[in-house]
Each structure stands twice: as structure tokens, then as C-alpha cells.
Design a protein around this motif. Structure first.
Motif, PDB file in Angstrom:
ATOM      1  N   TYR A 143       0.827  -1.206   0.000  1.00 51.42           N
ATOM      2  CA  TYR A 143       0.000   0.000   0.000  1.00 51.42           C
ATOM      3  C   TYR A 143       0.860   1.254   0.000  1.00 51.42           C
ATOM      4  N   CYS A 145       1.006   4.781   1.521  1.00 53.35           N
ATOM      5  CA  CYS A 145       0.413   5.300   2.755  1.00 53.35           C
ATOM      6  C   CYS A 145       0.903   6.694   3.108  1.00 53.35           C
ATOM      7  N   SER A 167      -3.493   4.127   4.424  1.00 54.75           N
ATOM      8  CA  SER A 167      -3.711   4.142   2.983  1.00 54.75           C
ATOM      9  C   SER A 167      -5.115   4.684   2.742  1.00 54.75           C
TER      10      SER A 167
END
Length: 182
Positions: A143, A145, A167
Motif C-alpha cells: 500500500y 500510505c 492508505s
């Protein structure tokens, strides 16, 4: 000592607007807690060093004119010391929290995680956005983030820095607690 939690499941909210943390009734966020140094339970954190836990959205409430507030069953496990109560809302300026869901979120609520926002000095609550694009890999995937930091000084004990990686649209992907004993 360092305590790390990582996301192993996510929830999505069907909406045209990307929210920082999806807050749909029934959403569940599952994590695994790991102590990367000692493998022991930290006396100031309720999470066991090697344990699984889930945080649920147990209620959502429409509040006019403020928007929708959601109640989490264990916000401190998800947000660490940034948890200010039980009710949370994605507002125009980011994720806000309050103890009472009857409040208009523009009054008496606290901005916990500013979004969208540039890197900045700490908010009035004490969190600061320290990185705009940190790549985090956990069992649920990789992810992009936002990194938020929160410093919890304790004159009687260790200096604690909490880091939360969020995220947008997915939620909290990872939370770390770093303890410096001085």
C-alpha cells in the motif's frame, strides 16, 4: 522496544469520495501484533506481543449538518493514543474523533489525522503528517500510505513515538510504537 501491528484484511466503502478510513457499518479491520525486540507484553499497551485482533465499525449515525459518525468497538487498538473517543468521521479536513456522536463534527471534535494535507507541524491534538507516500507491505498486500507521527512524552517513564501508516480508502495499514528509555 518496538511494537508493530500490520493489516491482514481490509474493508472498502462504496462511495465516490475517497475517505481516509472507511467507516461503513459492519466493516472490520484485522491485525497482527508483533513485538520486534523482546516478544513480551508492553506494560503500557494492552496488545499482547504476538496476537491477532479485529476492530469493527459497530454503529453509524447520520448527524445533520455534520455528516456521518461511526462508532468503533476498539479505536485505541486501531489508532493508539490518537483514539479520542468512540466516534469517528471523515470530514473535509481529515479524520475527526469525538466522545459524543450527537455533536456537530465542526464543533468540539478533534482533528486526528489531517487529510488531504501537506506535511506539517503537529495538529492541535499532537499528530503530524510526516510523509506523503510511504510504501508499506503487509500480509494483505502493498500500500501507498500517509505517515502520521504522535509523540507521547511521559516525564515519569519512557519517551514513546507512535507512527500510523494510513492508505486512503483502505484505512490503517500499520501502526508502530517505538519506546526510548532514557
Amino acid at each position: 522496544m518496538s511494537l508493530l501491528i500490520g493489516c491482514s484484511g481490509t474493508s472498502t466503502e462504496p462511495t465516490a469520495v475517497v475517505q481516509l478510513v472507511p467507516l461503513t457499518l459492519g466493516a472490520a479491520f484485522s491485525y497482527h501484533s508483533t513485538d520486534t525486540l523482546s516478544g513480551q507484553l508492553a506494560p503500557f499497551d494492552r496488545l499482547a506481543a504476538d496476537s491477532d485482533f479485529t476492530v469493527h465499525v459497530v454503529q453509524d449515525t447520520m448527524i445533520a449538518p455534520g455528516g456521518k459518525w461511526a462508532k468503533l468497538d476498539a479505536p485505541d487498538r486501531l489508532l493508539g493514543p490518537a483514539a479520542v473517543g468512540s466516534y469517528y468521521a471523515n470530514a473535509l479536513d481529515g479524520l475527526r474523533g469525538t466522545i459524543d456522536s450527537t455533536l456537530d463534527y465542526t464543533q468540539l471534535s478533534r482533528l486526528i489525522f489531517p487529510y488531504p494535507a501537506p506535511r506539517q507541524d503537529p495538529t492541535s491534538y499532537g499528530t503530524s503528517l510526516s510523509a506523503l507516500d510511504t510504501v508499506i507491505t503487509v500480509p494483505a498486500g502493498t500500500y501507498h500510505c500517509l505517515r502520521y507521527d504522535f509523540v507521547e512524552p511521559d516525564p515519569q517513564g519512557p519517551f514513546i513515538i507512535w507512527t500510523v501508516f494510513i492508505s486512503p480508502g483502505t484505512g490503517v495499514v500499520e501502526r508502530m510504537m517505538n519506546v526510548d528509555a532514557f
